[in-house]
Design an enzyme around this catalytic site. Structure first.
Site, PDB file in Angstrom:
ATOM      1  N   ASP A  91      10.195   1.160  -4.692  1.00 50.49           N
ATOM      2  CA  ASP A  91       9.257   0.468  -3.802  1.00 50.49           C
ATOM      3  C   ASP A  91       9.767  -0.805  -3.146  1.00 50.49           C
ATOM      4  OD1 ASP A  91       6.872   0.577  -2.453  1.00 50.49           O
ATOM      5  OD2 ASP A  91       5.676  -0.349  -4.031  1.00 50.49           O
ATOM      6  N   HIS A 371       8.130  -6.812  -6.535  1.00 51.31           N
ATOM      7  CA  HIS A 371       8.265  -6.558  -5.094  1.00 51.31           C
ATOM      8  C   HIS A 371       6.970  -6.776  -4.305  1.00 51.31           C
ATOM      9  CE1 HIS A 371       7.327  -2.682  -7.084  1.00 51.31           C
ATOM     10  NE2 HIS A 371       6.514  -2.515  -6.052  1.00 51.31           N
TER      11      HIS A 371
END
Length: 949
Positions: A91, A371
């Site tokens: 991701d 993230h």
């Protein structure tokens, strides 16, 4: 998960982030814990990567990337006894080779990535290079190679993992069966598998798997089955497993299909792949290619480049680095203090909850590398939660730093027991809340008793640094450890642009501090002081007279504003913006202009948001109708120009000292765009350096990646992440912007460097966040500009894929990222009975110039929640460019080809044991033994288990 995997031993599952797993682990009972361990042992459950989080790869510094990896791996060792071996990063918005290097050093052999620019994926698919050995661009051999699998399609969800057609793949995500909460956007829903449809459904799915396999070089295919927020209900486990089991049984029973299909974990896939590679190897050559470089800047479709998040929420990107420097300082001081507390049996220190607080700080910093955290892509209330965690840990770390330093500097260690206080020292900077800027602590002086100022140098080199603290009187004397008065600059503290405070004064002096050590200075109120008052000149505005400081109000001044030290002269225009740097060594005039500019967002339907940068064309110059107030400070220790614009207070400072700090220009901006809509503010540095379309940015503070600005691409595609530096150069000069926080940077015109400092965007950019970015804060950012002369330049080398900063640039960056820590012993302890050492020098001498002590991290105990005797000593030998002179740079260290004699490192301690380890402490080399010499290659990061006494 536990129940469903136990139903059938052929079922498999994988988990990545430990932060979340540890929360679950803490609330489950012992039988369930045992069940998890047996699932791990029989290979049904696999932990992949096993860091504290799945970190972003553009904005974190390598210190934090390593730390969250260690935190996860240490938790696994203690609680589950497993060692992850495959990396899983699906991701993060683009991928960095730094992460590949760190995984390799931690003992990983394989890794997987997903978010890569769609055109790059297409190119890799075309050439069947989606699986490759990822090699560092500075590696001339193959020691850094790690096998990497790039997922070929748009997303990691089920519609995009079985093959090239999401309309078909979506029909095999059985959570989307009719009657469920969500269906397939392509219009055809899944069908439950039954004996009646299994033949046609198996053929349809197998066709997608075969098409996918055509993009790879072996006959082994990976099809991940998962998505965000999945497998949280019994029903989904049953729907997915039972339907797939029927498909698998049928496919495996049909010999004409020529397929063997099963559930597997990531390492099952890589093991099967290695086996296939081994049988297909001809003449010892692997079938896989070698790739070097990075995968930024990511775009997932059209011109939707994800370069906005390089800057989004910059307040917290700066706070992250402050947290890192505090954590590192606390780790090092704590381990030293722990050893002394053990030696002198100081129960009060040994029984205190410092190690728990340290663990919590590691975890909160680790969590922030996620993230969706440091990237600035979380919802407002989640951002507040991250900020609050960082803030609370910062307070905890300050206590550890203060108490550890106090113990180390006490002459009689046993008196530590007799002091009863929540803490012994006041830190120089105090942050009041998670979203406000730190304020200076004011030291109350008296003529009777001196105040003790301890200064800690967190760097591994001897250091001359300017220390500035605030005191209650302008009549002040500072005494060095030898009792001699030192030269002091007294500057005004300003309540606002043109009002002087009567309560506080800033004193600045040059401190000389040993590596990783402490030095004590005494501060007294005194009439016969060795202090020099700063002078002030105000342009484009007036300020009241001061009884103490000389202030000149300039009306319609014509001559240029200048600052000067022994290396450089700076010239400014009437707005207080830098125009020119004159290098004294050769008398050359260099145009180096600093200006501000704005970006808007496009008028099209898709606009900029937290992730995406979609500007409305080139930046517009920041315009102002009246000249800003400009305040010029001239002082013995430093001089500066401050200009006050509506959205930014911009300060350029020159240190009047001969060392490292005197050779670069410090720039600090306080940015406030809270009253704007859909605007981004940038700082542009323009020079006449003939860099053409080439520039250089760092990756994670670890390595330099050359860049090419491509005019055929949209503007936002030419913006890259900068963690600590960016530079432009030609045959004669290099101009570097060093940064104390991660931001997006570009060089759209030859000789220019432009950095985006903040962005305020009123809409969601449709990437899953569901909101704009409008929780802007008053944000400080800090930079240095370094202009260096290059020697012996061959422009052919410019086309190389490798580049390094100069040694001076490295050290300047260290100064910026690891400022000294001034701390005042509280007044109630500053009695004549307090006996402190003059200094605490833990090292025999500076470490070599190119060796950085990344961390000295106390290792957890095998049982319980406490600490062990050992620490992880992490060292990094920096690669540097030799085409810059290092003499006369004021470097207080030498280089030794990466060699260090172990017994010559520490001064106050004996090394009982030093053994090599893998980066995150998971593995010991087979021949690991106590070593007497450390040998590091350029760029190498290595971890050692160390025991001091």
């Amino acid at each position: 998960m536990v129940l469903k995997l136990k139903e059938d031993s052929s079922r498999k599952f994988m988990w990545s982030e430990i932060s979340y797993l540890s929360k679950w682990w803490d609330i489950i009972d012992i039988p369930k814990k045992e069940a998890v361990k047996s699932l791990l042992q029989n290979g049904q459950l696999e932990i992949v990567t096993g860091g504290w989080v799945m970190p972003d790869e553009a904005t974190p510094h390598y210190f934090a990337l390593i730390d969250q990896l260690i935190e996860g791996h240490q938790w696994l060792e203690k609680n589950l006894g497993v060692k992850p071996r495959s990396g899983w990063s699906i991701d993060p918005f683009g991928h960095s080779p730094t992460m590949a290097y760190l995984l390799k050093r931690a003992g990983f052999s394989h890794m997987l990535i997903q978010r890569v620019h769609y055109a790059v994926k297409k190119h890799f698919a075309l050439h069947k290079t989606l699986e490759f050995y990822w090699r560092q661009n500075w590696d001339l051999g193959s020691v850094t190679d790690i096998f990497c699998h790039m997922m070929p399609f748009y997303s990691y969800d089920i519609p995009h993992t079985c093959g090239p057609d999401p309309k078909i793949c979506c029909q095999f995500d059985f959570k989307r069966l009719p009657g469920g909460r969500f269906g397939c956007p392509w219009g055809i829903l899944p069908e439950a598998i039954s004996p009646g449809n299994v033949h046609s459904r198996a053929q349809l799915l197998l066709d997608q798997y075969r098409k996918k396999s055509k993009l790879f070089r072996t006959k082994v295919v990976l099809a991940p089955l998962g998505d965000d927020f999945r497998y949280s209900e019994y029903s989904e486990w049953d729907l997915q497993f039972r339907n797939y089991e029927q498909l698998f049984n049928y496919m495996n029973s049909q010999t004409q299909f020529n397929v063997k299909i099963q559930f597997g974990t990531l390492s099952d896939y890589f093991d099967a792949l290695d086996k296939a590679d081994a049988t297909e190897r001809r003449s010892g050559q692997s079938v896989f290619p070698v790739v070097s470089g990075d995968f930024f800047t990511y775009a997932d479709r059209d011109d939707h480049y994800w370069s906005g998040y390089f800057t989004s929420r910059p307040f917290y990107k700066r706070m992250d680095r402050i947290m890192e420097s505090h954590l590192r300082a606390a780790e090092i001081l704590y381990y030293f203090a722990l050893k002394q507390a053990q030696k002198y049996k100081i129960r009060k220190f040994l029984s205190s909850p410092y190690y728990t607080a340290l663990t919590e700080a590691r975890r909160n910093l680790g969590l922030f590398q996620h993230h969706d955290a440091i990237t600035g892509t979380a919802k407002d209330w989640v951002v507040v939660d991250y900020g609050t965690r960082l803030f609370h840990s910062l307070i905890g770390l300050e206590k550890i730093i203060g108490d550890s330093a106090f113990l180390l500097i006490l002459k009689d260690k046993l008196t530590y027991e007799s002091y009863s206080s929540d803490s012994f020292v006041e830190m120089d900077l105090k942050q009041k809340s998670q979203d406000s800027l730190p304020q200076k602590h004011i030291i109350q002086l008296s003529k009777k008793e001196p105040r003790y100022l301890m200064v800690y140098n967190p760097l591994e080199q001897d250091r001359n640094s300017v220390v500035s603290v605030c005191v209650s009187s302008p009549k002040v004397q500072v005494l060095s450890d030898s009792g001699r008065p030192v030269e002091v600059q007294v500057s005004a503290v300003w309540n606002d642009a043109s009002t002087i405070s009567g309560q506080a004064y800033e004193i600045s002096f040059l401190a000389h501090i040993p590596p990783l050590g402490l030095k004590v200075y005494k501060i007294l109120e005194s009439d016969n002081s060795n202090s020099h008052l700063a002078d002030y000149v105000m342009y484009n505005g007036k300020t009241e007279e001061s009884e103490i400081f000389k202030i000149k109000n300039m009306i319609n001044a014509k001559e240029a504003i200048t600052l000067e030290n022994s290396f450089i002269i700076l010239q400014f225009d009437q707005s207080g913006l830098m125009e020119k740097m004159i290098t004294k060594e050769d008398g050359k005039h260099h145009i180096v202009k600093v200006r501000f500019s704005w970006y808007g967002t496009t008028s099209r339907r898709d606009k900029s948001g937290a992730y995406l940068f979609l500007p409305d064309g080139n930046a517009q110059l920041y315009v102002y109708t009246t000249l800003p107030l400009v305040r010029v400070t001239h002082g013995r220790i430093y001089s500066e120009v401050t200009c006050f614009f509506e959205h930014v207070t911009h300060k350029v400072r020159l240190y009047n000292i001969h060392g490292i700090e005197g050779q670069s220009v410090e720039i600090s901006n306080i940015v406030d765009i809270r009253n704007l809509y859909n605007r981004e503010i940038a700082m542009r540095i323009s020079s006449e350096i003939n860099s053409q379309n080439r520039f250089y940015t760092d990756l994670n503070g670890y390595q330099i990646q050359p860049r090419i600005t491509m005019s055929k691409l949209p503007l936002q595609a030419n913006v890259y992440p900068m963690t600590t530096m960016a530079y432009v150069q030609d045959a004669e000069h290099r101009l570097t912007l060093l940064s104390a926080q991660s931001l997006g940077v570009s060089s759209l015109i030859s000789g220019h460097i432009e950095v985006i400092m903040d962005r305020r965007l009123m809409q969601d950019d449709n990437r899953g966040l569901g909101q704009g970015v409008h929780d802007n804060k008053i944000t400080a950012n800090l930079f240095r500009i370094l202009l260096e002369k290059r020697s012996g330049m061959d422009m052919k080398e410019e086309m190389n894929s490798i580049a390094y900063p100069s040694l001076l640039s490295h050290i300047t960056s260290s100064f910026l990222n690891h400022p000294v820590f001034p701390m005042t012993v509280k007044a109630e302890f500053s009695l004549p009975t307090l006996h402190l050492l003059n200094e605490f020098p833990p090292l025999l001498s500076s470490l070599p110039c190119d060796i950085h002590l990344v961390n000295l991290r106390t290792i957890q105990s095998k049982v319980g929640t406490g600490y062990s005797d050992e620490a992880a000593l992490i060292l990094h030998r920096k690669g540097f460019d030799c085409q810059f002179p290092s003499r006369d740079t004021g470097l207080l260290c030498s280089t030794t080809q990466g060699k260090m004699l172990v017994q010559k490192i520490f001064n106050k301690f004996t090394i009982e044991n030093l053994t090599p380890s893998s980066l995150s402490l998971m593995h010991s080399p087979p021949d690991a033994q106590n070593i007497s010499e450390i040998n590091l290659s350029p760029m190498e990061i290595s971890t050692f288990r160390i025991r001091l006494r």
